[in-house]
Design an enzyme around this catalytic site. Structure first.
Site, short mmCIF file in Angstrom:
data_model
loop_
_atom_site.label_atom_id
_atom_site.label_comp_id
_atom_site.label_asym_id
_atom_site.label_seq_id
_atom_site.Cartn_x
_atom_site.Cartn_y
_atom_site.Cartn_z
N SER A 1 -5.20 -6.41 11.63
CA SER A 1 -4.98 -5.47 12.73
C SER A 1 -6.10 -4.43 12.79
O SER A 1 -6.66 -4.16 13.86
CB SER A 1 -3.62 -4.78 12.54
OG SER A 1 -3.48 -3.70 13.42
N HIS B 1 3.47 -8.45 13.35
CA HIS B 1 2.58 -8.16 12.23
C HIS B 1 3.43 -7.96 10.98
O HIS B 1 4.50 -7.33 11.04
CB HIS B 1 1.76 -6.90 12.53
CG HIS B 1 0.68 -6.65 11.51
ND1 HIS B 1 0.95 -6.03 10.31
CD2 HIS B 1 -0.63 -6.97 11.48
CE1 HIS B 1 -0.18 -5.97 9.60
NE2 HIS B 1 -1.15 -6.54 10.30
N CYS C 1 0.85 -1.20 0.00
CA CYS C 1 0.00 0.00 0.00
C CYS C 1 0.89 1.25 0.00
O CYS C 1 1.85 1.32 0.78
CB CYS C 1 -0.91 0.00 1.23
SG CYS C 1 -1.87 1.53 1.32
N GLU D 1 3.32 -6.02 8.48
CA GLU D 1 3.68 -4.62 8.16
C GLU D 1 4.84 -4.15 9.05
O GLU D 1 5.76 -3.47 8.57
CB GLU D 1 2.47 -3.70 8.35
CG GLU D 1 2.81 -2.25 8.01
CD GLU D 1 1.69 -1.27 8.33
OE1 GLU D 1 0.51 -1.63 8.20
OE2 GLU D 1 2.02 -0.14 8.72
S1 SF4 Z 1 -5.64 -0.17 5.79
FE1 SF4 Z 1 -3.59 -0.69 5.02
S2 SF4 Z 1 -3.95 -1.11 2.85
FE2 SF4 Z 1 -5.72 0.06 3.58
S3 SF4 Z 1 -5.23 2.22 3.12
FE3 SF4 Z 1 -4.63 1.76 5.24
S4 SF4 Z 1 -2.45 1.25 5.04
FE4 SF4 Z 1 -3.34 1.05 3.01
#
Ligand code: SF4
Length: 309
Positions: A224, A124, A96, A126
């Site tokens: 999460s 996690h 993302c 991320e």
């Molecule tokens: S939840 Fe994760 S994938 Fe969705 S906009 Fe937020 S950072 Fe990006």
């Protein structure tokens, strides 16, 4: 039964982009394409992409050399990027853009000679990817205020912090305040790292929680942002709140005599799972549906160039 639907809910722009990347990669390069880790944390999404020709793996050495490797929306470490190059994989990056922004921020702080503190949940994907943007040991992880108190840093005057994108807004405010109290010179991002989708979904739950006897968050236990929605509901007046993956998993006994049911969905849960749960409610109750919208979202992220050319 009155169903109170929180809006915004469900898919965010990062998840929509990640799913489209896998679909377009299959179309363009032909199946199979290999995806490292669940593309987003939702079993339904993963199964439907698997049916279209995606193969999900946990590590790159499970991917034959020269094949297409898609990185999930959660992002990866520098070591994973390097390993993909070494294996000659053709990488399509579905990280993302809001996670990539945190990666860039962490690297920038480190290049200024600052020790970086990441607020996030250990283990996690991320967090593993963000910490792995810098050499091992360069990023210190804190999960709560108690850990801030115990933190051992090299130079208290030369610190910076960043956060996981899918945290509780309220908890993070407390942790940042504790960091600033203990290390007044600490630098942080100008704009929140917690993403717009996480923030908006939590705000929508806050708006409905006090009016609901029970609240269901549709999402996966390893998501999460979904887990945070359950906590937010409980903190804002609806202690009978829980995560449900889909209607078939719903424990109707748990609902008890609740007649005002709040429903929301985590950022990786498709709307059809919400529809499915409402349909299951209709089989059991006389249902009216009300939607409470706290904001409109119009965020769209561009696809990687490899897929639009
Ligand atoms: S939840 Fe994760 S994938 Fe969705 S906009 Fe937020 S950072 Fe990006």
């Amino acid at each position: 039964m009155r169903v109170v639907l929180a809006q915004p809910r469900g898919f965010c722009a990062g998840v929509e982009r990640a799913i489209e990347i896998v679909e377009r990669a299959i179309e363009k390069f032909g199946p199979p394409v290999y995806v490292r880790h669940e593309i987003v944390h939702n079993r339904h999404v993963v199964e439907s992409l698997r049916a279209k020709g995606a193969i999900f793996v946990e590590e790159l050495d499970e991917i034959p050399e020269g094949k297409i490797a898609i990185f999930s929306a959660h992002g990866v470490s520098k070591a994973v990027e390097g390993a993909a190059r070494e294996r000659g994989l053709m990488v399509v990056d579905a990280t993302c853009p809001l996670v990539s922004k945190v990666h860039t921020e962490g690297r920038r702080y480190a290049s200024q000679g600052r020790e970086v503190i990441l607020i996030g949940h250990a283990g996690h994907p991320e967090v593993i990817g963000t910490m792995g943007q810098l050499p091992t040991g360069a990023v210190l992880l804190v999960e709560d205020v108690a850990q801030v108190e115990r933190l051992q840093v090299g130079d208290p005057s030369n610190l910076a912090y960043a956060t996981q994108t899918t945290l509780s807004v309220d908890d993070t405010t407390g942790i940042v305040a504790a960091l600033r109290h203990r290390f007044p010179a600490i630098q942080g991002p100008k704009m929140e790292d917690i993403c717009y989708a996480t923030t908006n979904r939590q705000a929508a739950v806050k708006a409905i929680a006090g009016r609901c006897d029970a609240l269901v968050v549709i999402g996966a236990p390893n998501s999460s942002n979904s887990m945070r929605l359950v906590e937010v509901a409980a903190n804002y007046g609806c202690t009978r709140s829980r995560l449900v993956q889909r209607a078939a998993d719903m424990d109707w006994q748990w609902l008890g005599d609740a007649r005002r049911l709040g429903i929301t969905a985590g950022a990786s849960a498709p709307e059809l799972l919400v529809d499915e749960l409402i349909a299951a409610c209709r089989e059991r109750y006389d249902v009216t549906v009300e939607e409470v919208r706290t904001t409109d979202e119009n965020v769209v992220f561009k696809l990687p160039r490899q897929l639009v050319a």
